[in-house]
Design a protein around this motif. Sequence first.
Motif, PDB file in Angstrom:
ATOM      1  N   ASN A   1      -1.742   8.866   4.636  1.00  0.00           N
ATOM      2  CA  ASN A   1      -2.276  10.184   4.291  1.00  0.00           C
ATOM      3  C   ASN A   1      -3.792  10.280   4.482  1.00  0.00           C
ATOM      4  O   ASN A   1      -4.354  11.358   4.353  1.00  0.00           O
ATOM      5  CB  ASN A   1      -1.872  10.594   2.871  1.00  0.00           C
ATOM      6  N   MET A   2      -4.444   9.189   4.828  1.00  0.00           N
ATOM      7  CA  MET A   2      -5.890   9.273   5.110  1.00  0.00           C
ATOM      8  C   MET A   2      -6.142  10.107   6.367  1.00  0.00           C
ATOM      9  O   MET A   2      -7.243  10.580   6.581  1.00  0.00           O
ATOM     10  CB  MET A   2      -6.502   7.888   5.270  1.00  0.00           C
ATOM     11  N   HIS A   3      -5.110  10.289   7.180  1.00  0.00           N
ATOM     12  CA  HIS A   3      -5.237  11.089   8.400  1.00  0.00           C
ATOM     13  C   HIS A   3      -4.948  12.580   8.158  1.00  0.00           C
ATOM     14  O   HIS A   3      -5.103  13.383   9.063  1.00  0.00           O
ATOM     15  CB  HIS A   3      -4.282  10.571   9.479  1.00  0.00           C
ATOM     16  N   ASP A   4      -4.494  12.926   6.960  1.00  0.00           N
ATOM     17  CA  ASP A   4      -4.106  14.305   6.646  1.00  0.00           C
ATOM     18  C   ASP A   4      -5.232  15.035   5.925  1.00  0.00           C
ATOM     19  O   ASP A   4      -5.894  14.473   5.059  1.00  0.00           O
ATOM     20  CB  ASP A   4      -2.856  14.320   5.753  1.00  0.00           C
ATOM     21  N   ARG A   5      -5.405  16.295   6.269  1.00  0.00           N
ATOM     22  CA  ARG A   5      -6.397  17.117   5.576  1.00  0.00           C
ATOM     23  C   ARG A   5      -5.776  17.716   4.321  1.00  0.00           C
ATOM     24  O   ARG A   5      -4.587  17.998   4.267  1.00  0.00           O
ATOM     25  CB  ARG A   5      -6.856  18.250   6.472  1.00  0.00           C
ATOM     26  N   GLY A   6      -6.607  17.919   3.329  1.00  0.00           N
ATOM     27  CA  GLY A   6      -6.193  18.655   2.146  1.00  0.00           C
ATOM     28  C   GLY A   6      -5.348  17.885   1.152  1.00  0.00           C
ATOM     29  O   GLY A   6      -4.807  18.475   0.229  1.00  0.00           O
ATOM     30  N   VAL A   7      -5.202  16.582   1.312  1.00  0.00           N
ATOM     31  CA  VAL A   7      -4.462  15.776   0.335  1.00  0.00           C
ATOM     32  C   VAL A   7      -5.367  14.631  -0.112  1.00  0.00           C
ATOM     33  O   VAL A   7      -6.283  14.240   0.612  1.00  0.00           O
ATOM     34  CB  VAL A   7      -3.147  15.205   0.933  1.00  0.00           C
ATOM     35  N   PRO A   8      -5.116  14.081  -1.291  1.00  0.00           N
ATOM     36  CA  PRO A   8      -5.885  12.899  -1.686  1.00  0.00           C
ATOM     37  C   PRO A   8      -5.614  11.758  -0.700  1.00  0.00           C
ATOM     38  O   PRO A   8      -4.477  11.543  -0.291  1.00  0.00           O
ATOM     39  CB  PRO A   8      -5.334  12.559  -3.066  1.00  0.00           C
ATOM     40  N   HIS A   9      -6.646  11.065  -0.302  1.00  0.00           N
ATOM     41  CA  HIS A   9      -6.510   9.994   0.674  1.00  0.00           C
ATOM     42  C   HIS A   9      -6.297   8.645   0.009  1.00  0.00           C
ATOM     43  O   HIS A   9      -6.865   8.368  -1.041  1.00  0.00           O
ATOM     44  CB  HIS A   9      -7.738   9.940   1.580  1.00  0.00           C
TER      45      HIS A   9
ATOM     46  N   CYS B   1       0.844  -1.194   0.000  1.00  0.00           N
ATOM     47  CA  CYS B   1       0.000   0.000   0.000  1.00  0.00           C
ATOM     48  C   CYS B   1       0.884   1.250   0.000  1.00  0.00           C
ATOM     49  O   CYS B   1       0.699   2.161  -0.798  1.00  0.00           O
ATOM     50  CB  CYS B   1      -0.910  -0.024   1.216  1.00  0.00           C
ATOM     51  N   GLY B   2       1.854   1.280   0.917  1.00  0.00           N
ATOM     52  CA  GLY B   2       2.752   2.429   1.012  1.00  0.00           C
ATOM     53  C   GLY B   2       3.570   2.649  -0.246  1.00  0.00           C
ATOM     54  O   GLY B   2       3.771   3.788  -0.680  1.00  0.00           O
ATOM     55  N   LEU B   3       4.057   1.567  -0.857  1.00  0.00           N
ATOM     56  CA  LEU B   3       4.842   1.696  -2.094  1.00  0.00           C
ATOM     57  C   LEU B   3       3.975   2.116  -3.272  1.00  0.00           C
ATOM     58  O   LEU B   3       4.339   2.997  -4.046  1.00  0.00           O
ATOM     59  CB  LEU B   3       5.513   0.363  -2.432  1.00  0.00           C
ATOM     60  N   MET B   4       2.827   1.473  -3.384  1.00  0.00           N
ATOM     61  CA  MET B   4       1.981   1.710  -4.544  1.00  0.00           C
ATOM     62  C   MET B   4       1.348   3.099  -4.521  1.00  0.00           C
ATOM     63  O   MET B   4       1.322   3.785  -5.537  1.00  0.00           O
ATOM     64  CB  MET B   4       0.892   0.626  -4.594  1.00  0.00           C
ATOM     65  N   PHE B   5       0.847   3.503  -3.361  1.00  0.00           N
ATOM     66  CA  PHE B   5       0.101   4.753  -3.279  1.00  0.00           C
ATOM     67  C   PHE B   5       0.891   5.889  -2.637  1.00  0.00           C
ATOM     68  O   PHE B   5       0.362   6.996  -2.512  1.00  0.00           O
ATOM     69  CB  PHE B   5      -1.214   4.530  -2.531  1.00  0.00           C
ATOM     70  N   GLN B   6       2.132   5.614  -2.219  1.00  0.00           N
ATOM     71  CA  GLN B   6       2.978   6.634  -1.598  1.00  0.00           C
ATOM     72  C   GLN B   6       2.223   7.337  -0.470  1.00  0.00           C
ATOM     73  O   GLN B   6       2.278   8.548  -0.317  1.00  0.00           O
ATOM     74  CB  GLN B   6       3.447   7.665  -2.637  1.00  0.00           C
ATOM     75  N   CYS B   7       1.509   6.541   0.334  1.00  0.00           N
ATOM     76  CA  CYS B   7       0.590   7.107   1.322  1.00  0.00           C
ATOM     77  C   CYS B   7       1.146   7.155   2.737  1.00  0.00           C
ATOM     78  O   CYS B   7       0.606   7.860   3.580  1.00  0.00           O
ATOM     79  CB  CYS B   7      -0.712   6.313   1.316  1.00  0.00           C
ATOM     80  N   GLY B   8       2.191   6.389   3.013  1.00  0.00           N
ATOM     81  CA  GLY B   8       2.771   6.378   4.345  1.00  0.00           C
ATOM     82  C   GLY B   8       2.531   5.104   5.128  1.00  0.00           C
ATOM     83  O   GLY B   8       3.033   4.958   6.241  1.00  0.00           O
ATOM     84  N   CYS B   9       1.774   4.159   4.605  1.00  0.00           N
ATOM     85  CA  CYS B   9       1.557   2.888   5.296  1.00  0.00           C
ATOM     86  C   CYS B   9       2.852   2.078   5.296  1.00  0.00           C
ATOM     87  O   CYS B   9       3.558   2.036   4.287  1.00  0.00           O
ATOM     88  CB  CYS B   9       0.463   2.071   4.599  1.00  0.00           C
ATOM     89  N   THR B  10       3.167   1.454   6.431  1.00  0.00           N
ATOM     90  CA  THR B  10       4.353   0.601   6.539  1.00  0.00           C
ATOM     91  C   THR B  10       4.017  -0.638   7.356  1.00  0.00           C
ATOM     92  O   THR B  10       3.007  -0.676   8.059  1.00  0.00           O
ATOM     93  CB  THR B  10       5.524   1.324   7.235  1.00  0.00           C
ATOM     94  N   ILE B  11       4.899  -1.603   7.301  1.00  0.00           N
ATOM     95  CA  ILE B  11       4.684  -2.814   8.072  1.00  0.00           C
ATOM     96  C   ILE B  11       4.861  -2.568   9.565  1.00  0.00           C
ATOM     97  O   ILE B  11       4.212  -3.200  10.386  1.00  0.00           O
ATOM     98  CB  ILE B  11       5.589  -3.956   7.579  1.00  0.00           C
ATOM     99  N   LEU B  12       5.720  -1.640   9.937  1.00  0.00           N
ATOM    100  CA  LEU B  12       5.997  -1.389  11.350  1.00  0.00           C
ATOM    101  C   LEU B  12       4.976  -0.475  12.011  1.00  0.00           C
ATOM    102  O   LEU B  12       4.640  -0.658  13.179  1.00  0.00           O
ATOM    103  CB  LEU B  12       7.406  -0.813  11.526  1.00  0.00           C
TER     104      LEU B  12
END
Length: 125
Positions: A45-53, A27-38
């Motif tokens: 980025n779903m927690h951030d306002r004003g950016v695509p989630h 998820c983190g690699l594909m969508f560059q969203c910040g999800c990681t295994i740890l």
Amino acid sequence: MRPAVKRFWIAFPIVFAVMALAVLPLCGLMFQCGCTILTGDAHCNMHDRGVPHCPWCTGGIALQGSHFGAMLWAAVLGTVYGARRGAVWKGAVGGVAAFAAVAIIGGLFVCLATGYPVWFGIRLK
């Protein structure tokens, strides 16, 4: 029990474990969203306002059910195909490869369907 069935039931738990460990980093690699295994989705980025989630994290039950269901079915079919070829490792590799292919290609379709702007660092918009 037939040998291919036995090989499937040995290989599929391995495939399922790889899937479970790979989903968030993928998820983190594909969508560059910040999800990681740890950290899981704590930095998504779903927690951030004003950016695509992130489309996986915010996609809802229809998107998640269809895409994750397709990944699971691909993993099962890939494992069956590999296990029928005569070795447990072939079942495991077949299942993981099928999961990865459907996850990656499906991820592109998810981006296009939801309007998410990034797929593996490639700007789609």
